[in-house]
Design a protein around this motif. Structure first.
Motif, mmCIF file in Angstrom:
data_model
loop_
_atom_site.group_PDB
_atom_site.id
_atom_site.type_symbol
_atom_site.label_atom_id
_atom_site.label_comp_id
_atom_site.label_asym_id
_atom_site.label_seq_id
_atom_site.Cartn_x
_atom_site.Cartn_y
_atom_site.Cartn_z
ATOM 1 N N UNK A 1 10.888 -5.568 1.706
ATOM 2 C CA UNK A 1 9.731 -5.962 0.895
ATOM 3 C C UNK A 1 10.060 -7.135 -0.020
ATOM 4 N N UNK A 2 11.261 -7.173 -0.552
ATOM 5 C CA UNK A 2 11.626 -8.234 -1.493
ATOM 6 C C UNK A 2 12.399 -9.375 -0.832
ATOM 7 N N UNK A 3 12.748 -9.204 0.425
ATOM 8 C CA UNK A 3 13.575 -10.201 1.106
ATOM 9 C C UNK A 3 12.777 -11.456 1.444
ATOM 10 N N UNK A 4 13.482 -12.587 1.517
ATOM 11 C CA UNK A 4 12.894 -13.848 1.943
ATOM 12 C C UNK A 4 13.248 -14.177 3.400
ATOM 13 N N UNK A 8 0.813 -1.207 0.000
ATOM 14 C CA UNK A 8 0.000 0.000 0.000
ATOM 15 C C UNK A 8 0.849 1.262 0.000
ATOM 16 N N UNK A 9 2.165 1.116 -0.097
ATOM 17 C CA UNK A 9 3.064 2.263 -0.069
ATOM 18 C C UNK A 9 3.746 2.387 -1.428
ATOM 19 N N UNK A 10 3.775 3.586 -1.953
ATOM 20 C CA UNK A 10 4.429 3.828 -3.230
ATOM 21 C C UNK A 10 5.929 3.556 -3.122
ATOM 22 N N UNK A 11 6.505 3.026 -4.192
ATOM 23 C CA UNK A 11 7.923 2.671 -4.215
ATOM 24 C C UNK A 11 8.807 3.855 -3.808
ATOM 25 N N UNK A 12 8.484 5.033 -4.301
ATOM 26 C CA UNK A 12 9.311 6.205 -4.024
ATOM 27 C C UNK A 12 9.243 6.632 -2.562
ATOM 28 N N UNK A 13 8.226 6.170 -1.841
ATOM 29 C CA UNK A 13 8.071 6.552 -0.436
ATOM 30 C C UNK A 13 8.771 5.583 0.515
#
Length: 316
Positions: free
Chosen positions: A66-69, A52-57
């Motif tokens: 966010x991308x980590x496992x 729900x958060x924009x990438x730039x924020x």
């Protein structure tokens, strides 16, 4: 309380995940999680929904999270109502790397409404706020999500060491200490030198900081003990690999409480098959000891800790 042997146990659970469904069948039928007598965490303490958060924020660390496992698990060794042992075990499902981050029990953390001296240490949080409260505080300190928790008691520590036939340790000096007021009374007596410690002696070794008159002990107190315990963990894990893990888990599981369910364990199982002792790294949050209002505290360094977490998540 034998602090870092709990790290050994949580890492042991990671090892156990590699041996397949037999472990989970045992857990399911002989020690099912029923929600009772556990500090159950209904919802993750981490409240950021990156979708729900924009990438730039997002900050660089938040983008990496966010991308980590990575799965971050709070591990606590309880001494009565206080968590005498606290650390986060971070397991990277993509690489099977395990990072253990120790948080000293005397770490300073101010909470509004808890202003007595002893309440400003992180080991006082569990008695007031339970596992979820500790998870939230560690998320505040580390700036990463904590997904699950595990606790263990004294008997589990003893059992874990005895079932693998003890752990070899090079004791740096003669450890002697008596505390008749502890519950149960504490008596430590371990000679100097290389030896194999059984469960009871391992507890003594892991609890020792100094003798009664302070003439023998680790020069840097509890921090020196943490360093010794990290070496202990690696020795224990090396030996664990040569044992039948279902047998070990059967012995210690009754003393472990966790909110990890079978589905979560099975997901981890497939990712842990490539784990080896070379992929285990131990560290402690950076900081320093100081006196505040007449009481000794460990104060963490947010900048250096931020650098450590950035490295953990591969943030440039």
């Amino acid at each position: 309380m034998g602090q870092f042997i709990k790290v050994f146990l949580i890492s042991l659970l990671c090892f156990a995940l590699t041996i397949g469904a037999g472990i989970y069948t045992y857990i399911r039928f002989f020690n099912p999680y029923d929600g009772e007598n556990y500090t159950y965490v209904e919802n993750p303490a981490w409240d950021k929904n990156f979708n729900e958060i924009e990438e730039d924020d997002l900050t660089p660390l938040e983008k990496a999270i966010r991308t980590s496992k990575r799965v971050n698990i709070l591990v606590m060794g309880l001494e009565g109502l206080r968590s005498d042992t606290m650390m986060v075990v971070s397991f990277d499902r993509a690489t099977a790397n395990v990072n253990i981050i120790a948080i000293p029990r005397d770490t300073y953390f101010f909470r509004e409404g808890y202003e007595a001296q002893g309440q400003k240490k992180v080991n006082a949080i569990y008695s007031a706020s339970g596992a979820q409260g500790v998870m939230k505080v560690f998320e505040n300190i580390l700036k990463v999500p904590i997904h699950n928790f595990i606790t263990i008691d004294y008997e589990g520590v003893r059992k874990s060491v005895d079932v693998i036939g003890g752990v070899e340790v090079d004791v740096p000096f003669h450890m002697e200490y008596e505390d008749p007021y502890d519950d149960p009374p504490l008596s430590i007596n371990i000679p100097e030198g290389l030896q194999v410690l059984n469960g009871e002696k391992s507890l003594e070794y892991l609890r020792f900081r100094h003798n009664n008159d302070w003439t023998v002990g680790y020069p840097n107190g509890d921090l020196g003990r943490i360093e010794a315990q990290q070496k202990f963990i690696k020795n224990a894990l090396k030996k664990t690999l040569s044992f039948r893990l279902p047998v070990i888990l059967r012995e210690i599981y009754p003393y472990i409480k966790t909110d990890l369910n079978l589905a979560e364990m099975l997901l981890l199982a497939g990712d842990a098959v490539n784990f080896s002792i070379e992929k285990l790294d131990t560290a402690m949050i950076p900081g320093y000891t100081t006196m505040i209002d007449g009481l000794s505290y460990y104060v963490h360094d947010p900048r250096l800790l931020g650098d450590m977490i950035d490295e953990l998540y591969g943030v440039e």
